[in-house]
Scaffold this motif. Structure first.
Motif, PDB file in Angstrom:
ATOM      1  N   MET A   1       0.836  -1.201   0.000  1.00 40.88           N
ATOM      2  CA  MET A   1       0.000   0.000   0.000  1.00 40.88           C
ATOM      3  C   MET A   1       0.873   1.253   0.000  1.00 40.88           C
ATOM      4  SD  MET A   1      -2.949   1.306  -0.235  1.00 40.88           S
ATOM      5  CE  MET A   1      -4.131   0.035   0.101  1.00 40.88           C
ATOM      6  N   TRP A   2       2.043   1.184   0.632  1.00 40.61           N
ATOM      7  CA  TRP A   2       2.913   2.349   0.697  1.00 40.61           C
ATOM      8  C   TRP A   2       3.585   2.669  -0.637  1.00 40.61           C
ATOM      9  CZ3 TRP A   2       2.919  -0.107   5.695  1.00 40.61           C
ATOM     10  CH2 TRP A   2       2.433   0.723   6.709  1.00 40.61           C
ATOM     11  N   PHE A   3       3.372   1.860  -1.648  1.00 40.33           N
ATOM     12  CA  PHE A   3       3.947   2.121  -2.968  1.00 40.33           C
ATOM     13  C   PHE A   3       2.901   2.555  -3.988  1.00 40.33           C
ATOM     14  CE2 PHE A   3       6.455  -1.974  -1.847  1.00 40.33           C
ATOM     15  CZ  PHE A   3       7.214  -1.309  -0.898  1.00 40.33           C
ATOM     16  N   ILE A   4       1.644   2.526  -3.632  1.00 40.91           N
ATOM     17  CA  ILE A   4       0.577   2.643  -4.627  1.00 40.91           C
ATOM     18  C   ILE A   4       0.437   4.038  -5.233  1.00 40.91           C
ATOM     19  CG2 ILE A   4      -1.322   3.114  -3.024  1.00 40.91           C
ATOM     20  CD1 ILE A   4      -3.000   1.108  -4.735  1.00 40.91           C
ATOM     21  N   ALA A   5       0.750   5.087  -4.492  1.00 42.64           N
ATOM     22  CA  ALA A   5       0.560   6.451  -5.024  1.00 42.64           C
ATOM     23  C   ALA A   5       1.379   6.672  -6.290  1.00 42.64           C
ATOM     24  CB  ALA A   5       0.928   7.497  -3.968  1.00 42.64           C
ATOM     25  N   GLY A   6       2.628   6.247  -6.276  1.00 42.27           N
ATOM     26  CA  GLY A   6       3.490   6.438  -7.439  1.00 42.27           C
ATOM     27  C   GLY A   6       3.018   5.672  -8.653  1.00 42.27           C
ATOM     28  N   THR A   7       2.619   4.443  -8.439  1.00 43.15           N
ATOM     29  CA  THR A   7       2.166   3.628  -9.562  1.00 43.15           C
ATOM     30  C   THR A   7       0.857   4.150 -10.122  1.00 43.15           C
ATOM     31  OG1 THR A   7       3.258   1.701  -8.631  1.00 43.15           O
ATOM     32  CG2 THR A   7       1.595   1.283 -10.279  1.00 43.15           C
ATOM     33  N   LEU A   8      -0.066   4.489  -9.242  1.00 41.31           N
ATOM     34  CA  LEU A   8      -1.354   5.008  -9.682  1.00 41.31           C
ATOM     35  C   LEU A   8      -1.160   6.292 -10.503  1.00 41.31           C
ATOM     36  CD1 LEU A   8      -4.428   4.359  -9.259  1.00 41.31           C
ATOM     37  CD2 LEU A   8      -4.374   6.153  -7.544  1.00 41.31           C
ATOM     38  N   ALA A   9      -0.342   7.201  -9.995  1.00 42.18           N
ATOM     39  CA  ALA A   9      -0.082   8.446 -10.724  1.00 42.18           C
ATOM     40  C   ALA A   9       0.581   8.172 -12.066  1.00 42.18           C
ATOM     41  CB  ALA A   9       0.782   9.375  -9.866  1.00 42.18           C
ATOM     42  N   ALA A  10       1.537   7.256 -12.084  1.00 43.64           N
ATOM     43  CA  ALA A  10       2.231   6.936 -13.342  1.00 43.64           C
ATOM     44  C   ALA A  10       1.283   6.316 -14.362  1.00 43.64           C
ATOM     45  CB  ALA A  10       3.406   5.998 -13.077  1.00 43.64           C
ATOM     46  N   LEU A  11       0.366   5.470 -13.913  1.00 43.74           N
ATOM     47  CA  LEU A  11      -0.593   4.855 -14.834  1.00 43.74           C
ATOM     48  C   LEU A  11      -1.573   5.888 -15.402  1.00 43.74           C
ATOM     49  CD1 LEU A  11      -1.429   1.521 -12.958  1.00 43.74           C
ATOM     50  CD2 LEU A  11      -0.070   1.789 -15.047  1.00 43.74           C
ATOM     51  N   ILE A  12      -1.830   6.935 -14.640  1.00 47.19           N
ATOM     52  CA  ILE A  12      -2.760   7.965 -15.099  1.00 47.19           C
ATOM     53  C   ILE A  12      -2.055   8.989 -15.986  1.00 47.19           C
ATOM     54  CG2 ILE A  12      -4.180   9.920 -14.340  1.00 47.19           C
ATOM     55  CD1 ILE A  12      -4.968   8.168 -11.896  1.00 47.19           C
ATOM     56  N   ILE A  13      -0.940   9.531 -15.529  1.00 52.07           N
ATOM     57  CA  ILE A  13      -0.254  10.611 -16.252  1.00 52.07           C
ATOM     58  C   ILE A  13       0.647  10.079 -17.368  1.00 52.07           C
ATOM     59  CG2 ILE A  13       1.266  12.622 -16.025  1.00 52.07           C
ATOM     60  CD1 ILE A  13      -1.412  12.937 -14.569  1.00 52.07           C
TER      61      ILE A  13
END
Length: 192
Positions: free
Chosen positions: A49-61
């Motif tokens: 869970m502590w890694f999800i922000a980066g991946t989510l943002a990368a998949l969107i942007i």
């Protein structure tokens, strides 16, 4: 490779994602601690869970450095929100963001699939484990406990950072909220 420059909108969306996950990260600490009470390194299964922000943002942007910015900003927000882990979070956020960036960079920022997201989770996991050797003395754990930690954290990263992040982006795509944000190269189709 044609350079994909970051725009102000890209950065603002990334910071918004990071802000949401800074709160999630702060709330995740007691959950992780509770799971850790059961022993056997079980809390490592939800560490991703502590890694999800980066991946989510990368998949969107879908541009270079977005995962790093998102992870660093989310870790900073978690710190500001009073995380019990203190300032070391910033170092972890940067290292985990670099790990994720490496996965997307391997494919020259052209492949944004569930497989790339899972690989990003694995690299973020390895980055955090490397820091754990430096700051948490995990090298002193017995071989089987250390093995459980590495395996469980990596599996958790694959499932949460890879699969869950991809499913969240797919759900957002279905609502249409990402229309106008994501490049047209995906033609609105969900990630595979």
């Amino acid at each position: 490779m044609k350079r994909k420059k970051l725009t102000l909108v890209d950065i603002l969306i990334t910071v918004m994602i990071a802000t949401v996950f800074a709160v999630v990260y702060r709330l995740w600490s007691p959950i992780s601690d509770l799971v850790g009470v059961f022993g056997l390194q079980l809390e490592q299964l939800i560490y991703g869970m502590w890694f999800i922000a980066g991946t989510l943002a990368a998949l969107i942007i879908r541009k270079p450095f977005i995962a790093l910015i998102a992870e660093t900003a989310a870790a900073s927000g978690e710190f500001i929100a009073g995380s019990p882990y203190g300032g070391i979070l910033l170092i972890y956020g940067i290292a985990q963001g670099i790990g994720m960036e490496f996965a997307f960079a391997l494919f020259r920022y052209k492949v944004f699939t569930i497989w790339t997201a899972m690989l990003g989770g694995v690299f973020a996991s390895f980055a955090s484990l490397g820091l754990d050797f430096l700051y948490a003395n995990i090298g002193q754990l017995s071989a089987w406990v250390l093995s459980l930690r590495i395996i469980f954290r990596t599996v958790g990263a694959i499932l949460i950072t890879g699969v869950l992040a991809t499913k969240l982006v797919q759900a957002l795509q279905k609502t249409g909220v990402l229309n106008g944000i994501q490049p047209n190269e995906h033609n609105g189709k969900p990630y595979s």
